[in-house]
Design an enzyme around this catalytic site. Structure first.
Site, PDB file in Angstrom:
ATOM      1  N   LYS A 130       4.440   0.336   9.514  1.00 20.16           N
ATOM      2  CA  LYS A 130       4.591   1.667   8.810  1.00 20.16           C
ATOM      3  C   LYS A 130       3.889   2.857   9.868  1.00 20.16           C
ATOM      4  O   LYS A 130       4.394   4.030   9.991  1.00 20.16           O
ATOM      5  CB  LYS A 130       3.843   1.748   7.482  1.00 20.16           C
ATOM      6  CG  LYS A 130       4.569   1.606   6.435  1.00 20.16           C
ATOM      7  CD  LYS A 130       3.717   1.676   5.095  1.00 20.16           C
ATOM      8  CE  LYS A 130       3.282   0.109   4.810  1.00 20.16           C
ATOM      9  NZ  LYS A 130       2.324   0.058   3.606  1.00 20.16           N
ATOM     10  N   GLU A 147       0.785  -1.302  -0.027  1.00 25.41           N
ATOM     11  CA  GLU A 147      -0.122  -0.065   0.054  1.00 25.41           C
ATOM     12  C   GLU A 147       0.974   1.139  -0.024  1.00 25.41           C
ATOM     13  O   GLU A 147       1.708   1.399   0.807  1.00 25.41           O
ATOM     14  CB  GLU A 147      -0.895   0.154   1.230  1.00 25.41           C
ATOM     15  CG  GLU A 147      -1.899   1.036   1.284  1.00 25.41           C
ATOM     16  CD  GLU A 147      -2.738   1.341   2.269  1.00 25.41           C
ATOM     17  OE1 GLU A 147      -2.709   0.352   3.289  1.00 25.41           O
ATOM     18  OE2 GLU A 147      -3.647   2.229   2.553  1.00 25.41           O
ATOM     19  N   ARG A 159       5.263 -12.761  10.025  1.00 23.70           N
ATOM     20  CA  ARG A 159       6.018 -11.413   9.822  1.00 23.70           C
ATOM     21  C   ARG A 159       7.325 -11.589  10.513  1.00 23.70           C
ATOM     22  O   ARG A 159       7.690 -12.277  11.247  1.00 23.70           O
ATOM     23  CB  ARG A 159       5.142 -10.361  10.451  1.00 23.70           C
ATOM     24  CG  ARG A 159       3.966  -9.912  10.052  1.00 23.70           C
ATOM     25  CD  ARG A 159       3.350  -9.014  11.061  1.00 23.70           C
ATOM     26  NE  ARG A 159       4.044  -7.526  10.880  1.00 23.70           N
ATOM     27  CZ  ARG A 159       3.541  -6.623  10.031  1.00 23.70           C
ATOM     28  NH1 ARG A 159       2.640  -6.971   9.328  1.00 23.70           N
ATOM     29  NH2 ARG A 159       4.115  -5.511  10.001  1.00 23.70           N
TER      30      ARG A 159
END
Ligand code: ATP
Ligand code: MG
Length: 567
Positions: free
Chosen positions: A278, A42, A268
């Protein structure tokens, strides 16, 4: 949906991770003809090293199985997304060495198709327009133990839904006035299936579709269908999407999509003393806690690059991680180790004095100098040599001198002889202090017979120091970085604490008076060098002509391990 691979097939190649095993089984069984993966960032910030794990996995898997990997910008939230991030993400992938070829896509390319699929769901009675506010929807969603409650708008007719949905698109309503929801099951054990929101109204300018839309699909409605449009076969994402997979599958089953991708989730990357989110990284930037996304202390790819960490170090670090389903935290030392491993064989060795102390060689003729041979890489003859000027006035490191040395300190002290690297043996004869009693200069003598650093009579010295000729030195600013956080798990906060309290106040030390050997005047930006005995450095873009700024990429040894042992 394609069949789940048989477990015995899944283990065909010993040591292979579950994703590669699944792909191998799909290919063997003919369920998949050609592997297609994608990396779907994104564009709402810069990539961090956690993303590098997803990038490397998607691109490597595709390459290993003769397939391809797409780069798809998941640009469904114009409120947070910017062209700057799109450009930055592309540059990061290229830097890491991955190439999407012609396969660059944007979810926004599919807005029209996604809209018509939403209409399809409405016509089939599988979606409805809800007038409840976001808050009311949340309140009715239920909990992990209690079922949700149906919206009073759930049983609108298809005709009414179609009318409202087209008016939502036409811009008749304010942000948040209505949403489109899938009609699945408000009592589902999986909260993601409790009539999830698919579309929301957002009057915002989009970097690509500009003002064409005021209605945007959310991640769940966009992702699987985009995968299907691109004929992605294996949609690899991190574990937080596991609970979304039933919705991913439900949408693919209820829509006339051209392909049937499957989603696989892996754990992750988390790293100690680091935040990889982020949202938190943005907080550091916006709060002025760092100089920007590319601050060399940031775990972003732009930050690591500016710091001088080679892409090869990141790839090697990532390659050693397991691809599995267990959430864990990798020690930051593993990244530091990979960085040193990548730099050690290639970085040329040069001399730079971080905190200079002047020494005057009293028996060296005034106004004269000579050039001495210095190896560029003592372990690699092919790296060649250079000439380093030597003269009467030199700089050595302040902490290479002690007036009252303890027993094990073998470097300079009054009366002590040491070797200057590639040069001569020198002996300290006098200590000069200022009014405050601080040592400001040493007087020394040198032995001309020891040129090159060895005594013909075989006498030994116990220390070899780096040095720089005062008359030829390049003045430089050095930025010494340390971990940005001093807590192993900075994002985890106790009650009454702020995660920002874990910031390491000493994460940046700026030295403005460093003296470097003259060849460092031409160091190329971003190309790592080693300052002997000090660490790896590279030129920062903040450099001005004649006044270079160097970033310390990493010290030669792990100072934290030493500190921990002492403490
Ligand atoms: P963050 O959670 O840091 O805000 P994100 O997941 O929102 O990141 P995206 O741009 O949506 O960022 O992520 C793109 C891809 O990168 C996703 O497939 C996601 O699973 C993966 N990814 C994100 N963070 C990590 C991580 N720490 N380790 C491995 N993969 C990750
Ligand atoms: Mg995310």
């Amino acid at each position: 949906m394609s069949d789940i691979p048989a477990p015995e097939k899944a283990n065909e190649t010993a040591g292979e991770d579950f994703i590669r095993a699944a792909i191998r089984a799909d290919l063997a069984a003919g369920r998949v003809a050609r592997v297609v993966t994608r990396f779907p960032p994104e564009p709402n910030g810069y990539l961090h090293i956690g993303h590098a794990k997803a990038i490397a996995l998607n691109f490597s898997v595709a390459a290993e199985f003769g397939g391809r990997c797409h780069l798809r910008f998941d640009d469904t939230n114009p409120a947070k997304e910017e062209q700057e991030y799109i450009d930055g993400i592309k540059a990061d992938l290229t830097w890491l060495g991955f190439d999407w070829g012609t396969h660059l896509y944007h979810t926004s390319d599919y807005f029209e198709q996604l809209y018509s699929w939403a209409v399809h769901l409405i016509e089939a009675g599988d979606a409805y327009v809800d007038d409840l506010s976001a808050e009311e929807i949340r309140a009715r969603r239920g909990t992990l133990t209690a079922p949700g409650t149906d919206s009073p708008f759930r049983d609108r007719t298809a005709a009414e839904n179609l009318d409202l949905f087209s008016r939502m698109r036409a811009g008749e309503f304010e942000n948040g006035a209505r949403v489109l929801r899938a009609k699945i099951d408000m009592t589902s054990g999986n909260i993601n299936l409790r009539d999830p929101v698919l579309y929301r109204i957002l009057h915002a300018h989009h970097p690509r579709t500009e003002d064409k839309w005021c209605l945007y699909p959310n991640y769940d409605f966009a992702h699987g269908q985009s995968d299907a449009i691109e004929a992605v076969t294996h949609s690899l994402c991190s574990l937080e999407f596991e609970a979304h997979r039933p919705l991913y599958d439900w949408l693919l089953e209820h829509l006339p999509v051209p392909a049937n991708p499957r989603q696989y989730e892996f754990s992750r990357l988390n790293i100690t003393y680091t935040v990889l989110s982020k949202r938190l990284l943005r907080e550091l930037v916006d709060g002025g806690h760092v100089a920007g996304w590319d601050d060399p202390r940031m775990p972003t790819l732009v930050g690591l690059r500016r710091r001088g960490v080679p892409a090869a170090a990141i790839l090697e670090f990532i390659a050693r991680l397991s691809v599995g389903k267990t959430e864990g935290v990798v020690e930051v030392e593993a990244l530091e180790h990979a960085t040193r491993d990548a730099l050690n064989p290639t970085a040329p060795r040069l001399m730079g004095v971080l905190r200079p102390l002047k020494i005057v060689i009293e028996n060296y003729p005034e106004g004269e100098s000579e050039l001495l041979d210095a190896a560029n890489h003592p372990q690699d003859e092919a790296a060649g040599s250079r000439q380093v000027p030597f003269g009467r006035e030199l700089y050595v490191e302040q902490d290479d001198f002690m007036e009252d040395p303890p027993r094990k300190f073998f470097r300079l002290s009054p009366g002590r002889e040491v070797r200057l690297r590639y040069a001569y043996f020198v002996t300290c004869t006098e200590v000069i202090k200022n009014e405050q009693g601080e040592v400001i200069e040493l007087r020394c003598t040198y032995d001309p017979a020891t040129k090159g650093g060895n005594a013909p009579d075989g006498r030994k010295v116990k220390a070899t120091l780096h040095w720089v000729s005062a008359a030829h030195a390049v003045d430089a600013e050095l930025r010494l970085y340390d971990r940005l956080f001093d807590q192993p798990n900075p994002a985890k906060v106790e009650e009454g604490q702020n995660w920002l309290d874990s910031l390491n106040a000493a994460s940046l030390e700026t030295l403005t008076g460093a003296k470097l050997e003259p060849s460092l005047a031409d160091a190329a930006p971003g190309v790592p060098v080693q300052f002997e005995r000090q660490g790896y450095f590279c030129v920062d873009p903040d450099s001005a002509a004649g006044k270079p700024v160097f970033n310390r990429i990493i010290s030669l040894r792990d100072s934290w391990a030493k500190a921990a042992k002492k403490g």
